[in-house]
Design a protein around this motif. Structure first.
Motif, PDB file in Angstrom:
ATOM      1  N   TYR A  10       5.789  14.414  -0.777  1.00 58.14           N
ATOM      2  CA  TYR A  10       6.612  13.223  -0.766  1.00 58.14           C
ATOM      3  C   TYR A  10       6.825  12.773   0.673  1.00 58.14           C
ATOM      4  CZ  TYR A  10      10.085   9.872  -2.111  1.00 58.14           C
ATOM      5  OH  TYR A  10      10.763   8.701  -2.314  1.00 58.14           O
ATOM      6  N   GLY A  11       6.605  11.496   0.921  1.00 55.22           N
ATOM      7  CA  GLY A  11       6.727  10.973   2.281  1.00 55.22           C
ATOM      8  C   GLY A  11       5.400  11.008   3.014  1.00 55.22           C
ATOM      9  N   ARG A  12       4.462  11.796   2.518  1.00 56.07           N
ATOM     10  CA  ARG A  12       3.137  11.866   3.129  1.00 56.07           C
ATOM     11  C   ARG A  12       2.092  11.926   2.020  1.00 56.07           C
ATOM     12  NH1 ARG A  12       3.584  16.942   6.742  1.00 56.07           N
ATOM     13  NH2 ARG A  12       2.087  17.428   5.156  1.00 56.07           N
ATOM     14  N   GLY A  13       2.178  11.050   1.079  1.00 58.27           N
ATOM     15  CA  GLY A  13       1.243  11.045  -0.032  1.00 58.27           C
ATOM     16  C   GLY A  13      -0.105  10.512   0.385  1.00 58.27           C
ATOM     17  N   ILE A  14      -1.040  10.594  -0.528  1.00 55.68           N
ATOM     18  CA  ILE A  14      -2.359  10.045  -0.266  1.00 55.68           C
ATOM     19  C   ILE A  14      -2.632   8.938  -1.264  1.00 55.68           C
ATOM     20  CG2 ILE A  14      -3.259  12.195   0.690  1.00 55.68           C
ATOM     21  CD1 ILE A  14      -4.749  12.558  -1.998  1.00 55.68           C
ATOM     22  N   LYS A  15      -3.469   8.011  -0.866  1.00 51.95           N
ATOM     23  CA  LYS A  15      -3.908   6.923  -1.743  1.00 51.95           C
ATOM     24  C   LYS A  15      -5.428   6.966  -1.748  1.00 51.95           C
ATOM     25  CE  LYS A  15      -4.080   2.814  -3.757  1.00 51.95           C
ATOM     26  NZ  LYS A  15      -5.496   2.822  -3.959  1.00 51.95           N
ATOM     27  N   ALA A  16      -6.000   7.265  -2.892  1.00 49.84           N
ATOM     28  CA  ALA A  16      -7.454   7.372  -3.007  1.00 49.84           C
ATOM     29  C   ALA A  16      -8.064   6.025  -3.385  1.00 49.84           C
ATOM     30  CB  ALA A  16      -7.815   8.425  -4.048  1.00 49.84           C
ATOM     31  N   ASN A  17      -9.369   5.919  -3.200  1.00 51.72           N
ATOM     32  CA  ASN A  17     -10.140   4.724  -3.556  1.00 51.72           C
ATOM     33  C   ASN A  17      -9.570   3.481  -2.877  1.00 51.72           C
ATOM     34  OD1 ASN A  17     -12.243   3.348  -4.747  1.00 51.72           O
ATOM     35  ND2 ASN A  17     -11.301   3.222  -6.758  1.00 51.72           N
ATOM     36  N   ASN A  18      -9.306   3.610  -1.573  1.00 48.71           N
ATOM     37  CA  ASN A  18      -8.755   2.484  -0.820  1.00 48.71           C
ATOM     38  C   ASN A  18      -9.662   1.273  -0.916  1.00 48.71           C
ATOM     39  OD1 ASN A  18      -6.467   3.810   0.018  1.00 48.71           O
ATOM     40  ND2 ASN A  18      -7.470   4.661   1.826  1.00 48.71           N
ATOM     41  N   HIS A  19      -9.056   0.125  -1.033  1.00 49.26           N
ATOM     42  CA  HIS A  19      -9.739  -1.163  -1.133  1.00 49.26           C
ATOM     43  C   HIS A  19     -10.641  -1.249  -2.352  1.00 49.26           C
ATOM     44  CE1 HIS A  19      -8.024  -1.761   2.769  1.00 49.26           C
ATOM     45  NE2 HIS A  19      -8.674  -0.720   3.237  1.00 49.26           N
ATOM     46  N   TYR A  20     -10.444  -0.342  -3.293  1.00 48.09           N
ATOM     47  CA  TYR A  20     -11.144  -0.390  -4.583  1.00 48.09           C
ATOM     48  C   TYR A  20     -12.658  -0.479  -4.408  1.00 48.09           C
ATOM     49  CZ  TYR A  20     -10.911  -1.236  -9.636  1.00 48.09           C
ATOM     50  OH  TYR A  20     -10.998  -1.135 -10.988  1.00 48.09           O
ATOM     51  N   ARG A  21     -13.188   0.362  -3.565  1.00 51.28           N
ATOM     52  CA  ARG A  21     -14.621   0.317  -3.254  1.00 51.28           C
ATOM     53  C   ARG A  21     -15.484   0.967  -4.320  1.00 51.28           C
ATOM     54  NH1 ARG A  21     -13.858   1.467   3.088  1.00 51.28           N
ATOM     55  NH2 ARG A  21     -13.059  -0.593   3.530  1.00 51.28           N
ATOM     56  N   ASN A  29      -1.254  13.638  -8.726  1.00 51.90           N
ATOM     57  CA  ASN A  29      -0.229  14.557  -9.209  1.00 51.90           C
ATOM     58  C   ASN A  29       1.112  13.818  -9.145  1.00 51.90           C
ATOM     59  OD1 ASN A  29       0.753  14.681  -6.552  1.00 51.90           O
ATOM     60  ND2 ASN A  29      -0.329  16.569  -6.103  1.00 51.90           N
ATOM     61  N   MET A  30       2.132  14.373  -9.769  1.00 50.56           N
ATOM     62  CA  MET A  30       3.418  13.662  -9.850  1.00 50.56           C
ATOM     63  C   MET A  30       4.034  13.403  -8.482  1.00 50.56           C
ATOM     64  SD  MET A  30       3.889  12.445 -12.725  1.00 50.56           S
ATOM     65  CE  MET A  30       5.465  11.714 -12.352  1.00 50.56           C
ATOM     66  N   THR A  31       3.787  14.278  -7.513  1.00 50.98           N
ATOM     67  CA  THR A  31       4.314  14.054  -6.169  1.00 50.98           C
ATOM     68  C   THR A  31       3.738  12.775  -5.585  1.00 50.98           C
ATOM     69  OG1 THR A  31       4.559  16.423  -5.835  1.00 50.98           O
ATOM     70  CG2 THR A  31       4.533  15.041  -3.855  1.00 50.98           C
ATOM     71  N   ASN A  32       2.438  12.576  -5.759  1.00 46.05           N
ATOM     72  CA  ASN A  32       1.822  11.353  -5.238  1.00 46.05           C
ATOM     73  C   ASN A  32       2.216  10.124  -6.047  1.00 46.05           C
ATOM     74  OD1 ASN A  32       0.516  11.811  -2.848  1.00 46.05           O
ATOM     75  ND2 ASN A  32      -1.346  12.541  -3.819  1.00 46.05           N
ATOM     76  N   TRP A  33       2.329  10.254  -7.380  1.00 48.45           N
ATOM     77  CA  TRP A  33       2.804   9.115  -8.159  1.00 48.45           C
ATOM     78  C   TRP A  33       4.193   8.726  -7.681  1.00 48.45           C
ATOM     79  CZ3 TRP A  33      -0.363   5.984 -10.055  1.00 48.45           C
ATOM     80  CH2 TRP A  33      -1.466   6.361 -10.825  1.00 48.45           C
ATOM     81  N   ASP A  34       5.049   9.711  -7.417  1.00 53.46           N
ATOM     82  CA  ASP A  34       6.396   9.431  -6.901  1.00 53.46           C
ATOM     83  C   ASP A  34       6.331   8.714  -5.557  1.00 53.46           C
ATOM     84  OD1 ASP A  34       7.653  10.563  -9.087  1.00 53.46           O
ATOM     85  OD2 ASP A  34       8.084  12.470  -8.070  1.00 53.46           O
ATOM     86  N   TYR A  35       5.443   9.174  -4.689  1.00 52.31           N
ATOM     87  CA  TYR A  35       5.273   8.552  -3.367  1.00 52.31           C
ATOM     88  C   TYR A  35       4.837   7.096  -3.520  1.00 52.31           C
ATOM     89  CZ  TYR A  35       3.080   7.300   1.031  1.00 52.31           C
ATOM     90  OH  TYR A  35       2.714   6.635   2.168  1.00 52.31           O
ATOM     91  N   HIS A  75       7.651   2.567 -16.045  1.00 54.86           N
ATOM     92  CA  HIS A  75       8.470   2.851 -14.866  1.00 54.86           C
ATOM     93  C   HIS A  75       7.880   2.135 -13.647  1.00 54.86           C
ATOM     94  CE1 HIS A  75      11.138   5.100 -12.261  1.00 54.86           C
ATOM     95  NE2 HIS A  75      10.114   5.619 -11.611  1.00 54.86           N
ATOM     96  N   PHE A  76       6.581   2.227 -13.467  1.00 54.73           N
ATOM     97  CA  PHE A  76       5.926   1.590 -12.326  1.00 54.73           C
ATOM     98  C   PHE A  76       6.046   0.072 -12.374  1.00 54.73           C
ATOM     99  CE2 PHE A  76       4.220   5.425 -10.764  1.00 54.73           C
ATOM    100  CZ  PHE A  76       3.681   5.149  -9.512  1.00 54.73           C
ATOM    101  N   LEU A  77       5.987  -0.492 -13.562  1.00 50.56           N
ATOM    102  CA  LEU A  77       6.004  -1.952 -13.676  1.00 50.56           C
ATOM    103  C   LEU A  77       7.321  -2.560 -13.213  1.00 50.56           C
ATOM    104  CD1 LEU A  77       4.096  -2.577 -17.017  1.00 50.56           C
ATOM    105  CD2 LEU A  77       3.210  -2.513 -14.673  1.00 50.56           C
ATOM    106  N   ASN A  78       8.353  -1.762 -13.080  1.00 51.96           N
ATOM    107  CA  ASN A  78       9.633  -2.283 -12.601  1.00 51.96           C
ATOM    108  C   ASN A  78       9.531  -2.897 -11.210  1.00 51.96           C
ATOM    109  OD1 ASN A  78      11.635  -1.873 -14.704  1.00 51.96           O
ATOM    110  ND2 ASN A  78      11.125   0.285 -14.473  1.00 51.96           N
TER     111      ASN A  78
END
Length: 172
Positions: A10-21, A29-35, A75-78
């Protein structure tokens, strides 16, 4: 293909598939979804519009294959109460329309109320909407998607706005 991530804090999550390439779904994992959720609600423009669309698509795709549950998607759609771009709204609407055609009446009613709550903050601004062609295309598209959604879910403000347009004198 679904790619699952196992790292990130949390606070240092990762985002994969940047720019939808690449064309694949990313299940964090839930930690990254939370991030990601935290970033979206704190400042959704932290992610580009394309990345926000990708996140939404991933969530709905993963929910359809039962990799994540519907509660996480909703939850995310909020975060959409702050979204001003038309493309995330359009993608959400496309996914929700397909869900309602396979849902029970009770589920359809719950989704209707949920969508009404998401678009409410935007529809409250209809008195300041300018429908002229001078307005940027992006803004007109966002208004069109929101009004379409509002009419489909019978939101009183959308109905009121459309009625007000119908009673305005013709512009010549």
């Amino acid at each position: 293909a679904v790619v699952s991530t196992q790292s990130g804090h949390y606070g240092r999550g990762i985002k994969a598939n940047n720019h939808y390439r690449m064309f694949y779904r990313v299940n964090y994992n839930m930690t990254n979804w939370d991030y990601i959720y935290h970033q979206l609600t704190k400042n959704h423009t932290y992610f580009s519009t394309a990345e926000r669309v990708q996140i939404i698509n991933d969530l709905f795709g993963l929910e359809a294959t039962r990799h994540v549950d519907t509660g996480l998607v909703l939850h995310f759609l909020n975060y959409l109460t702050h979204e001003e771009e038309p493309w995330p709204w359009s993608v959400v609407w496309d996914h929700l329309k397909s869900k309602t055609s396979f849902s029970s009446p009770a589920t359809r009613h719950a989704l209707k109320l949920f969508v009404q709550s998401l678009i409410e903050p935007h529809l409250q601004k209809t008195s300041t909407w300018n429908t002229s062609y001078d307005k940027p295309l992006k803004d007109r598209l966002t208004q069109t998607v929101l009004l379409t959604m509002g009419l489909k879910v019978e939101h009183p403000l959308a109905l009121q706005y459309i009625n007000s347009l119908a009673t305005q004198p013709e512009r010549g």
